[in-house]
Scaffold this motif. Structure first.
Motif, PDB file in Angstrom:
ATOM      1  N   GLY A  67     -64.406 -20.373  71.192  1.00  0.00           N
ATOM      2  CA  GLY A  67     -64.591 -19.226  70.318  1.00  0.00           C
ATOM      3  C   GLY A  67     -63.274 -18.705  69.773  1.00  0.00           C
ATOM      4  O   GLY A  67     -63.158 -18.373  68.581  1.00  0.00           O
ATOM      5  N   ASP A  68     -62.244 -18.663  70.619  1.00  0.00           N
ATOM      6  CA  ASP A  68     -60.920 -18.228  70.169  1.00  0.00           C
ATOM      7  C   ASP A  68     -60.358 -19.187  69.122  1.00  0.00           C
ATOM      8  O   ASP A  68     -59.735 -18.760  68.129  1.00  0.00           O
ATOM      9  CB  ASP A  68     -59.963 -18.133  71.356  1.00  0.00           C
ATOM     10  CG  ASP A  68     -60.283 -16.962  72.273  1.00  0.00           C
ATOM     11  OD1 ASP A  68     -61.049 -16.063  71.844  1.00  0.00           O
ATOM     12  OD2 ASP A  68     -59.779 -16.941  73.408  1.00  0.00           O
ATOM     13  N   LYS A  69     -60.548 -20.473  69.327  1.00  0.00           N
ATOM     14  CA  LYS A  69     -60.057 -21.453  68.358  1.00  0.00           C
ATOM     15  C   LYS A  69     -60.786 -21.326  67.024  1.00  0.00           C
ATOM     16  O   LYS A  69     -60.197 -21.525  65.957  1.00  0.00           O
ATOM     17  CB  LYS A  69     -60.205 -22.863  68.921  1.00  0.00           C
ATOM     18  CG  LYS A  69     -59.290 -23.149  70.099  1.00  0.00           C
ATOM     19  CD  LYS A  69     -59.474 -24.565  70.620  1.00  0.00           C
ATOM     20  CE  LYS A  69     -58.557 -24.833  71.810  1.00  0.00           C
ATOM     21  NZ  LYS A  69     -58.745 -26.206  72.352  1.00  0.00           N
ATOM     22  N   VAL A  70     -62.081 -21.002  67.075  1.00  0.00           N
ATOM     23  CA  VAL A  70     -62.832 -20.789  65.839  1.00  0.00           C
ATOM     24  C   VAL A  70     -62.271 -19.583  65.084  1.00  0.00           C
ATOM     25  O   VAL A  70     -62.114 -19.618  63.856  1.00  0.00           O
ATOM     26  CB  VAL A  70     -64.329 -20.597  66.138  1.00  0.00           C
ATOM     27  CG1 VAL A  70     -65.076 -20.077  64.910  1.00  0.00           C
ATOM     28  CG2 VAL A  70     -64.944 -21.907  66.603  1.00  0.00           C
ATOM     29  N   LEU A  71     -61.957 -18.521  65.799  1.00  0.00           N
ATOM     30  CA  LEU A  71     -61.368 -17.342  65.157  1.00  0.00           C
ATOM     31  C   LEU A  71     -60.036 -17.692  64.484  1.00  0.00           C
ATOM     32  O   LEU A  71     -59.753 -17.236  63.365  1.00  0.00           O
ATOM     33  CB  LEU A  71     -61.159 -16.233  66.184  1.00  0.00           C
ATOM     34  CG  LEU A  71     -62.429 -15.561  66.724  1.00  0.00           C
ATOM     35  CD1 LEU A  71     -62.083 -14.621  67.873  1.00  0.00           C
ATOM     36  CD2 LEU A  71     -63.155 -14.808  65.626  1.00  0.00           C
ATOM     37  N   GLN A  72     -59.225 -18.498  65.149  1.00  0.00           N
ATOM     38  CA  GLN A  72     -57.964 -18.920  64.550  1.00  0.00           C
ATOM     39  C   GLN A  72     -58.202 -19.795  63.316  1.00  0.00           C
ATOM     40  O   GLN A  72     -57.510 -19.663  62.300  1.00  0.00           O
ATOM     41  CB  GLN A  72     -57.127 -19.674  65.593  1.00  0.00           C
ATOM     42  CG  GLN A  72     -56.658 -18.800  66.748  1.00  0.00           C
ATOM     43  CD  GLN A  72     -56.054 -19.605  67.893  1.00  0.00           C
ATOM     44  OE1 GLN A  72     -56.317 -20.801  68.031  1.00  0.00           O
ATOM     45  NE2 GLN A  72     -55.268 -18.949  68.720  1.00  0.00           N
ATOM     46  N   PHE A  73     -59.193 -20.665  63.407  1.00  0.00           N
ATOM     47  CA  PHE A  73     -59.545 -21.540  62.285  1.00  0.00           C
ATOM     48  C   PHE A  73     -60.002 -20.716  61.082  1.00  0.00           C
ATOM     49  O   PHE A  73     -59.561 -20.944  59.944  1.00  0.00           O
ATOM     50  CB  PHE A  73     -60.649 -22.506  62.725  1.00  0.00           C
ATOM     51  CG  PHE A  73     -61.191 -23.372  61.624  1.00  0.00           C
ATOM     52  CD1 PHE A  73     -60.527 -24.527  61.234  1.00  0.00           C
ATOM     53  CD2 PHE A  73     -62.370 -23.032  60.974  1.00  0.00           C
ATOM     54  CE1 PHE A  73     -61.029 -25.328  60.215  1.00  0.00           C
ATOM     55  CE2 PHE A  73     -62.886 -23.821  59.966  1.00  0.00           C
ATOM     56  CZ  PHE A  73     -62.211 -24.973  59.578  1.00  0.00           C
ATOM     57  N   VAL A  74     -60.875 -19.746  61.307  1.00  0.00           N
ATOM     58  CA  VAL A  74     -61.379 -18.903  60.233  1.00  0.00           C
ATOM     59  C   VAL A  74     -60.252 -18.071  59.616  1.00  0.00           C
ATOM     60  O   VAL A  74     -60.153 -17.939  58.395  1.00  0.00           O
ATOM     61  CB  VAL A  74     -62.508 -17.984  60.752  1.00  0.00           C
ATOM     62  CG1 VAL A  74     -62.891 -16.946  59.707  1.00  0.00           C
ATOM     63  CG2 VAL A  74     -63.717 -18.824  61.142  1.00  0.00           C
ATOM     64  N   ALA A  75     -59.377 -17.533  60.456  1.00  0.00           N
ATOM     65  CA  ALA A  75     -58.261 -16.731  59.955  1.00  0.00           C
ATOM     66  C   ALA A  75     -57.384 -17.543  59.015  1.00  0.00           C
ATOM     67  O   ALA A  75     -56.997 -17.077  57.934  1.00  0.00           O
ATOM     68  CB  ALA A  75     -57.442 -16.193  61.126  1.00  0.00           C
ATOM     69  N   GLU A  76     -57.056 -18.768  59.415  1.00  0.00           N
ATOM     70  CA  GLU A  76     -56.190 -19.609  58.593  1.00  0.00           C
ATOM     71  C   GLU A  76     -56.879 -20.001  57.294  1.00  0.00           C
ATOM     72  O   GLU A  76     -56.258 -20.018  56.220  1.00  0.00           O
ATOM     73  CB  GLU A  76     -55.774 -20.854  59.386  1.00  0.00           C
ATOM     74  CG  GLU A  76     -54.782 -21.749  58.665  1.00  0.00           C
ATOM     75  CD  GLU A  76     -53.495 -21.020  58.315  1.00  0.00           C
ATOM     76  OE1 GLU A  76     -52.926 -21.322  57.243  1.00  0.00           O
ATOM     77  OE2 GLU A  76     -53.075 -20.149  59.097  1.00  0.00           O
ATOM     78  N   LYS A  77     -58.166 -20.316  57.373  1.00  0.00           N
ATOM     79  CA  LYS A  77     -58.901 -20.725  56.170  1.00  0.00           C
ATOM     80  C   LYS A  77     -59.038 -19.563  55.200  1.00  0.00           C
ATOM     81  O   LYS A  77     -58.891 -19.731  53.973  1.00  0.00           O
ATOM     82  CB  LYS A  77     -60.281 -21.264  56.571  1.00  0.00           C
ATOM     83  CG  LYS A  77     -60.986 -22.015  55.443  1.00  0.00           C
ATOM     84  CD  LYS A  77     -60.170 -23.221  55.015  1.00  0.00           C
ATOM     85  CE  LYS A  77     -60.855 -23.984  53.888  1.00  0.00           C
ATOM     86  NZ  LYS A  77     -59.975 -25.049  53.355  1.00  0.00           N
ATOM     87  N   LEU A  78     -59.324 -18.376  55.702  1.00  0.00           N
ATOM     88  CA  LEU A  78     -59.417 -17.202  54.833  1.00  0.00           C
ATOM     89  C   LEU A  78     -58.085 -16.935  54.134  1.00  0.00           C
ATOM     90  O   LEU A  78     -58.043 -16.620  52.933  1.00  0.00           O
ATOM     91  CB  LEU A  78     -59.825 -15.969  55.642  1.00  0.00           C
ATOM     92  CG  LEU A  78     -61.279 -15.897  56.125  1.00  0.00           C
ATOM     93  CD1 LEU A  78     -61.468 -14.692  57.044  1.00  0.00           C
ATOM     94  CD2 LEU A  78     -62.239 -15.801  54.943  1.00  0.00           C
ATOM     95  N   ARG A  79     -57.001 -17.083  54.887  1.00  0.00           N
ATOM     96  CA  ARG A  79     -55.684 -16.814  54.322  1.00  0.00           C
ATOM     97  C   ARG A  79     -55.380 -17.733  53.139  1.00  0.00           C
ATOM     98  O   ARG A  79     -54.807 -17.308  52.137  1.00  0.00           O
ATOM     99  CB  ARG A  79     -54.627 -16.960  55.413  1.00  0.00           C
ATOM    100  CG  ARG A  79     -53.244 -16.570  54.963  1.00  0.00           C
ATOM    101  CD  ARG A  79     -52.284 -16.349  56.122  1.00  0.00           C
ATOM    102  NE  ARG A  79     -52.655 -17.000  57.354  1.00  0.00           N
ATOM    103  CZ  ARG A  79     -52.293 -16.563  58.551  1.00  0.00           C
ATOM    104  NH1 ARG A  79     -51.587 -15.464  58.649  1.00  0.00           N
ATOM    105  NH2 ARG A  79     -52.646 -17.199  59.643  1.00  0.00           N
ATOM    106  N   THR A  80     -55.778 -18.978  53.241  1.00  0.00           N
ATOM    107  CA  THR A  80     -55.471 -19.942  52.175  1.00  0.00           C
ATOM    108  C   THR A  80     -56.317 -19.718  50.922  1.00  0.00           C
ATOM    109  O   THR A  80     -55.929 -20.163  49.841  1.00  0.00           O
ATOM    110  CB  THR A  80     -55.688 -21.386  52.673  1.00  0.00           C
ATOM    111  OG1 THR A  80     -57.054 -21.541  53.089  1.00  0.00           O
ATOM    112  CG2 THR A  80     -54.768 -21.694  53.837  1.00  0.00           C
ATOM    113  N   GLU A  81     -57.464 -19.044  51.053  1.00  0.00           N
ATOM    114  CA  GLU A  81     -58.355 -18.861  49.910  1.00  0.00           C
ATOM    115  C   GLU A  81     -58.148 -17.530  49.194  1.00  0.00           C
ATOM    116  O   GLU A  81     -58.777 -17.273  48.173  1.00  0.00           O
ATOM    117  CB  GLU A  81     -59.825 -18.962  50.369  1.00  0.00           C
ATOM    118  CG  GLU A  81     -60.209 -20.312  50.924  1.00  0.00           C
ATOM    119  CD  GLU A  81     -59.955 -21.448  49.927  1.00  0.00           C
ATOM    120  OE1 GLU A  81     -60.161 -21.228  48.714  1.00  0.00           O
ATOM    121  OE2 GLU A  81     -59.541 -22.528  50.367  1.00  0.00           O
TER     122      GLU A  81
END
Length: 426
Positions: A312-326
């Motif tokens: 779950g923590d890794k998913v949060l990190q993944f979502v944060a990075e993806k949101l930042r790039t968009e």
């Protein structure tokens, strides 16, 4: 560069010698007399022995004190320039002490750098200055601040801890001077203007460890290199605590305003920025629209139960990075609580916000998150938006509306659970 040596010299002062010598002479007369009087006194032996022991102890203390005072006076005589250097610094760096008193550890590195550069320039004139801070993890020195128009663009540049003059000062822990610029110009990533004729580097030290270097670029070499090193050494002692306090303040401020899991700004940062943006929008209502987004992950609780909280923590990190790039460069992304993310979209009307939401959804539709070699899934998000003036005028009103819209979007969705494709084997 002007020679500071003559201004630091003073006439020899014999006062410490006279005071110490007179003290020794007087006690040298008192001790035998006290010993004689105790010896012939009618007191019992125990009292006389205790008195003689007390006289001996006092005499030993006086001798040790005299020796230390004479050694200190002799050291000042042998090196009067160093004594006067400290005296001069005490008077000329009062502005730094005042700043430390008034601001304490509440100045950031950049503000402290400008304050220190200004104060040091009065004692050790220089054209421009560079502040290097050590990155122990990467074993490099990174340029944190620069002073001078001819050095613009160097911030963030990294060099090896043994490169150039700053590297030498970092390793030696002592001030270094580059008279012919050979060491300074040996670093290819830092272009030094041709008008610079010499360079000096002062290590910043705390508890025996060097944490940075202040390098100064000079218009002319110092006339007396030895005297210049004395001045630089005293400067280093004075400015090291100032920079250390600024760095500590900056780190504590960053920790208080940053989400440690995603390295995004936290909710406190979000509302500080939102208040500032709202003030601008209120001043220029028609020309400065503003929209906020509230986002969370569909079925995040189910994800935690199925794969565990580490995933779950890794998913949060993944979502944060993806949101930042968009997002656009002007947009502000923060993590709130649990799986919620908050976004400020300056200058964005509702239509612009919906275009950004569509772009974010398409990005997540095209990229699956891999749990392990046998499992992956696509992440789906819930969105809620609120636009300034139409949906509210305060931060509280806007966020209440955005959260309400997000909850409505959940109830409208038939599938409110993360969609898991078939497992596959790599």
């Amino acid at each position: 560069m002007k020679n500071l040596g003559p201004s630091l010299m003073r006439s020899e002062d014999q006062t410490p010698h006279i005071f110490v010598n007179v003290s020794l002479a007087l006690f040298g007369l008192f001790a035998p007399m006290a010993t004689f009087l105790l010896a012939v006194s009618p007191l019992n032996n125990e009292i006389r022995i205790a008195g003689l022991a007390a006289v001996a102890v006092v005499y030993a203390v006086v001798c040790v004190w005299s020796f230390s005072k004479l050694r200190e006076a002799n050291r000042s005589e042998r090196n009067p320039a160093r004594a006067d250097t400290d005296s001069l610094l005490d008077s000329q760096l009062d502005s730094l002490d005042d700043a430390k008193y008034f601001f304490g550890s509440s100045l950031k590195s950049g503000d402290m750098f400008r304050l220190v550069s200004s104060g040091v320039a009065e004692i050790f004139p220089h054209r421009s200055a560079i502040l290097f801070l050590a990155d122990r993890d990467k074993d490099v020195l990174r340029i944190s601040e620069v002073g001078g128009d001819d050095l613009s663009g160097l911030t963030g540049t990294e060099i090896a801890t043994d490169a150039g003059l700053s590297g030498l000062a970092f390793l030696s822990g002592e001030p270094e001077i580059d008279i012919d610029m050979a060491l300074t110009r040996s670093v290819p990533t830092i272009e030094i203007p041709s008008a610079v004729k010499a360079s000096a580097a002062v290590p910043l030290i705390h508890e025996g460890a060097t944490f940075g270097v202040l390098q100064m670029l000079l218009a002319d070499p110092p006339e007396d290199a030895d005297n210049a090193r004395l001045i630089l050494d005293s400067i280093g002692v004075r400015i090291s605590p100032l920079f250390l306090g600024a760095i500590s303040f900056e780190r504590s401020l960053s920790n208080a305003m940053t989400d440690h899991l995603t390295s995004l700004p936290n909710e406190r940062s979000f509302f500080m920025v939102l208040e500032n943006q709202l003030a601008e929008s209120q001043r220029f209502r028609d020309e400065r629209p503003l929209t906020v987004l509230a986002i969370d992950i569909k079925g995040f609780d189910e994800l935690n139960q199925r794969f565990g909280h580490a995933s779950g923590d890794k998913v949060l990190q993944f979502v944060a990075e993806k949101l930042r790039t968009e997002l656009r460069k002007m947009d502000f992304l923060a993590r709130s609580v649990n799986d919620e993310f908050l976004i400020i979209l300056p200058t964005a009307i509702d239509e612009t916000a919906q275009e950004i939401v569509t772009r974010i959804n398409e990005a997540f539709n095209q990229l699956a998150y891999t749990v392990d070699e046998a499992q992956q899934f696509y992440i789906r998000l819930n969105f809620g938006s609120a636009t300034f003036w139409r949906d509210g005028e305060t931060a509280k009103q806007l966020m209440q509306h955005a959260h309400l819209k997000k909850q409505q979007s959940k109830s409208e969705e038939q599938d409110n659970v993360i969609w898991f494709p078939k497992e596959y084997v790599n």
